[in-house]
Write a protein that holds these residues in place. Structure first.
Motif, PDB file in Angstrom:
ATOM      1  N   LEU A   1     -11.463   8.813  10.526  1.00 29.49           N
ATOM      2  CA  LEU A   1     -10.740   8.169  11.389  1.00 29.49           C
ATOM      3  C   LEU A   1      -9.060   8.044  10.676  1.00 29.49           C
ATOM      4  O   LEU A   1      -8.168   8.136  11.345  1.00 29.49           O
ATOM      5  CB  LEU A   1     -11.188   6.657  11.741  1.00 29.49           C
ATOM      6  CG  LEU A   1     -10.338   5.708  12.555  1.00 29.49           C
ATOM      7  CD1 LEU A   1     -10.339   6.316  13.996  1.00 29.49           C
ATOM      8  CD2 LEU A   1     -10.940   4.402  12.486  1.00 29.49           C
ATOM      9  N   LYS A   2      -9.300   7.720   9.469  1.00 26.74           N
ATOM     10  CA  LYS A   2      -8.097   7.582   8.912  1.00 26.74           C
ATOM     11  C   LYS A   2      -7.464   8.891   8.342  1.00 26.74           C
ATOM     12  O   LYS A   2      -6.198   9.052   8.220  1.00 26.74           O
ATOM     13  CB  LYS A   2      -8.538   6.796   7.430  1.00 26.74           C
ATOM     14  CG  LYS A   2      -8.688   5.628   7.479  1.00 26.74           C
ATOM     15  CD  LYS A   2      -7.550   4.630   7.381  1.00 26.74           C
ATOM     16  CE  LYS A   2      -6.754   4.828   5.755  1.00 26.74           C
ATOM     17  NZ  LYS A   2      -5.664   3.763   5.803  1.00 26.74           N
ATOM     18  N   GLN A   3      -7.983  10.043   8.401  1.00 32.27           N
ATOM     19  CA  GLN A   3      -7.975  11.433   8.273  1.00 32.27           C
ATOM     20  C   GLN A   3      -7.369  11.323   6.424  1.00 32.27           C
ATOM     21  O   GLN A   3      -6.463  11.706   6.178  1.00 32.27           O
ATOM     22  CB  GLN A   3      -6.490  11.636   8.844  1.00 32.27           C
ATOM     23  CG  GLN A   3      -6.769  11.884  10.362  1.00 32.27           C
ATOM     24  CD  GLN A   3      -5.568  11.938  11.267  1.00 32.27           C
ATOM     25  OE1 GLN A   3      -4.326  11.907  10.731  1.00 32.27           O
ATOM     26  NE2 GLN A   3      -5.790  12.161  12.705  1.00 32.27           N
ATOM     27  N   ARG A   4      -8.175  10.709   5.842  1.00 33.44           N
ATOM     28  CA  ARG A   4      -8.141  10.483   4.356  1.00 33.44           C
ATOM     29  C   ARG A   4      -9.337  11.234   3.669  1.00 33.44           C
ATOM     30  O   ARG A   4     -10.393  11.254   4.002  1.00 33.44           O
ATOM     31  CB  ARG A   4      -8.494   8.888   4.215  1.00 33.44           C
ATOM     32  CG  ARG A   4      -8.386   8.586   2.584  1.00 33.44           C
ATOM     33  CD  ARG A   4      -8.570   7.192   2.320  1.00 33.44           C
ATOM     34  NE  ARG A   4      -8.692   6.685   0.926  1.00 33.44           N
ATOM     35  CZ  ARG A   4      -7.663   6.429   0.093  1.00 33.44           C
ATOM     36  NH1 ARG A   4      -6.623   6.184   0.999  1.00 33.44           N
ATOM     37  NH2 ARG A   4      -7.674   5.988  -0.978  1.00 33.44           N
ATOM     38  N   PRO A   5      -8.705  12.175   2.548  1.00 33.23           N
ATOM     39  CA  PRO A   5      -9.475  13.031   1.844  1.00 33.23           C
ATOM     40  C   PRO A   5     -10.386  12.260   1.020  1.00 33.23           C
ATOM     41  O   PRO A   5     -10.182  11.174   0.543  1.00 33.23           O
ATOM     42  CB  PRO A   5      -8.715  13.598   0.963  1.00 33.23           C
ATOM     43  CG  PRO A   5      -7.036  13.270   1.037  1.00 33.23           C
ATOM     44  CD  PRO A   5      -7.161  12.243   2.257  1.00 33.23           C
ATOM     45  N   GLU A   6     -11.571  12.657   0.901  1.00 31.86           N
ATOM     46  CA  GLU A   6     -12.771  11.851   0.224  1.00 31.86           C
ATOM     47  C   GLU A   6     -12.259  11.638  -1.627  1.00 31.86           C
ATOM     48  O   GLU A   6     -12.487  10.728  -1.981  1.00 31.86           O
ATOM     49  CB  GLU A   6     -14.127  12.592   0.263  1.00 31.86           C
ATOM     50  CG  GLU A   6     -15.082  12.059  -0.592  1.00 31.86           C
ATOM     51  CD  GLU A   6     -16.666  13.013  -0.433  1.00 31.86           C
ATOM     52  OE1 GLU A   6     -16.936  13.299  -1.476  1.00 31.86           O
ATOM     53  OE2 GLU A   6     -17.000  13.091   0.717  1.00 31.86           O
TER      54      GLU A   6
ATOM     55  N   SER B   1      -6.290   0.288   4.531  1.00 33.69           N
ATOM     56  CA  SER B   1      -5.279  -0.231   5.513  1.00 33.69           C
ATOM     57  C   SER B   1      -5.687   0.279   6.739  1.00 33.69           C
ATOM     58  O   SER B   1      -5.963   1.440   6.985  1.00 33.69           O
ATOM     59  CB  SER B   1      -3.849   0.167   4.946  1.00 33.69           C
ATOM     60  OG  SER B   1      -3.784   1.560   4.881  1.00 33.69           O
ATOM     61  N   ALA B   2      -5.249  -0.483   7.738  1.00 36.93           N
ATOM     62  CA  ALA B   2      -5.596  -0.072   9.335  1.00 36.93           C
ATOM     63  C   ALA B   2      -4.385   0.784   9.740  1.00 36.93           C
ATOM     64  O   ALA B   2      -3.372   0.495  10.271  1.00 36.93           O
ATOM     65  CB  ALA B   2      -5.875  -1.111  10.192  1.00 36.93           C
ATOM     66  N   ASN B   3      -4.397   2.171   9.630  1.00 38.78           N
ATOM     67  CA  ASN B   3      -3.648   3.135  10.074  1.00 38.78           C
ATOM     68  C   ASN B   3      -4.329   4.536   9.643  1.00 38.78           C
ATOM     69  O   ASN B   3      -5.189   4.577   9.232  1.00 38.78           O
ATOM     70  CB  ASN B   3      -2.231   2.999   9.253  1.00 38.78           C
ATOM     71  CG  ASN B   3      -2.421   3.212   7.733  1.00 38.78           C
ATOM     72  OD1 ASN B   3      -3.347   2.502   6.926  1.00 38.78           O
ATOM     73  ND2 ASN B   3      -1.694   3.911   7.236  1.00 38.78           N
ATOM     74  N   ARG B   4      -3.647   5.541  10.490  1.00 40.03           N
ATOM     75  CA  ARG B   4      -4.079   6.714  10.189  1.00 40.03           C
ATOM     76  C   ARG B   4      -3.101   7.171   8.890  1.00 40.03           C
ATOM     77  O   ARG B   4      -1.952   6.634   8.807  1.00 40.03           O
ATOM     78  CB  ARG B   4      -4.073   7.630  11.260  1.00 40.03           C
ATOM     79  CG  ARG B   4      -4.814   7.258  12.265  1.00 40.03           C
ATOM     80  CD  ARG B   4      -4.811   8.211  13.609  1.00 40.03           C
ATOM     81  NE  ARG B   4      -5.074   7.598  14.688  1.00 40.03           N
ATOM     82  CZ  ARG B   4      -6.543   7.362  15.149  1.00 40.03           C
ATOM     83  NH1 ARG B   4      -7.374   7.880  14.620  1.00 40.03           N
ATOM     84  NH2 ARG B   4      -6.671   6.944  16.413  1.00 40.03           N
ATOM     85  N   SER B   5      -3.492   8.253   8.355  1.00 43.57           N
ATOM     86  CA  SER B   5      -2.733   8.754   6.972  1.00 43.57           C
ATOM     87  C   SER B   5      -1.413   9.126   7.608  1.00 43.57           C
ATOM     88  O   SER B   5      -1.103   9.695   8.433  1.00 43.57           O
ATOM     89  CB  SER B   5      -3.376   9.924   6.439  1.00 43.57           C
ATOM     90  OG  SER B   5      -4.122   9.675   5.331  1.00 43.57           O
ATOM     91  N   GLY B   6      -0.344   8.637   6.586  1.00 47.44           N
ATOM     92  CA  GLY B   6       1.145   8.767   6.834  1.00 47.44           C
ATOM     93  C   GLY B   6       1.678   7.726   7.739  1.00 47.44           C
ATOM     94  O   GLY B   6       2.868   7.865   7.896  1.00 47.44           O
TER      95      GLY B   6
END
Length: 191
Positions: free
Chosen positions: A51-56, A141-146
């Motif tokens: 969901l966050k598009q955050r790398p592991e 944080s509640a946001n998508r990456s960037g």
């Protein structure tokens, strides 16, 4: 007391149901709304990362109501006795500490590190949530990456809608900046 009355008395019943079903939560923190889930639930953590598009490999932060909630994740024995006061004096509060991770902590939580980022929050709504759930929470944080992080429940709902299983009402703590991230054993400030 009937079941319906119990649910009215427990403001966290929806959060508990979400956790039981690999769900994602949104809740106010000191500065922004956080997205989280149970750290022991790999299915939920992977949903959150997607969901966050955050790398592991970056790792995640855990927040808790008290230090005892973090002992399944922090290798407490690796905190030298002569540094314990220096380490633990930062809590409760808005400072995230990077501490030695227990060997069994999965990569999806600690990333490419042998440490884990943890915070015992003093922000009462988040503290009460962790206390009621009986577990620390992944907190990002509640946001998508960037994107800029959201600071209201309404903004979180508008962006994520049905992708979040439970959103806690309430205001953030009003801090202008995110929590400081510090390795108290080396005194390195990471954010």
């Amino acid at each position: 007391m009937n079941e319906e009355s119990k649910n009215i008395a427990d403001p966290f019943v929806g959060a508990k149901a979400a956790l039981a079903n690999h769900g994602l939560l949104a809740y106010p923190t000191e500065a922004v709304f956080g997205l989280g889930c149970a750290p022991y639930d790999e299915v939920a953590v992977r949903k959150l990362l997607a969901l966050k598009q955050r790398p592991e490999h970056k790792g995640l932060i855990l927040i808790a109501a008290d230090y005892s909630q973090l002992l399944d994740y922090v290798d407490d024995k690796k905190i030298p006795q002569d540094k314990r006061f220096t380490v633990l004096q930062h809590w409760p509060g808005p400072i995230t500490l990077v501490l030695p991770a227990r060997p069994e902590v999965p990569r999806y939580l600690k990333g490419d590190f042998d440490t884990i980022a943890v915070r015992v929050t003093a922000f009462e709504p988040a503290r009460q949530l962790c206390k009621a759930l009986g577990t620390p929470l992944v907190s990002t944080s509640a946001n998508r990456s960037g994107q800029e992080p959201f600071v209201t429940a309404e903004a979180v709902y508008q962006e994520f809608g049905g992708e979040i299983d439970w959103i806690m009402a309430g205001a953030t703590g009003g801090r202008e900046t995110p929590s400081k991230i510090l390795n108290p054993l080396t005194q390195e400030v990471l954010r």
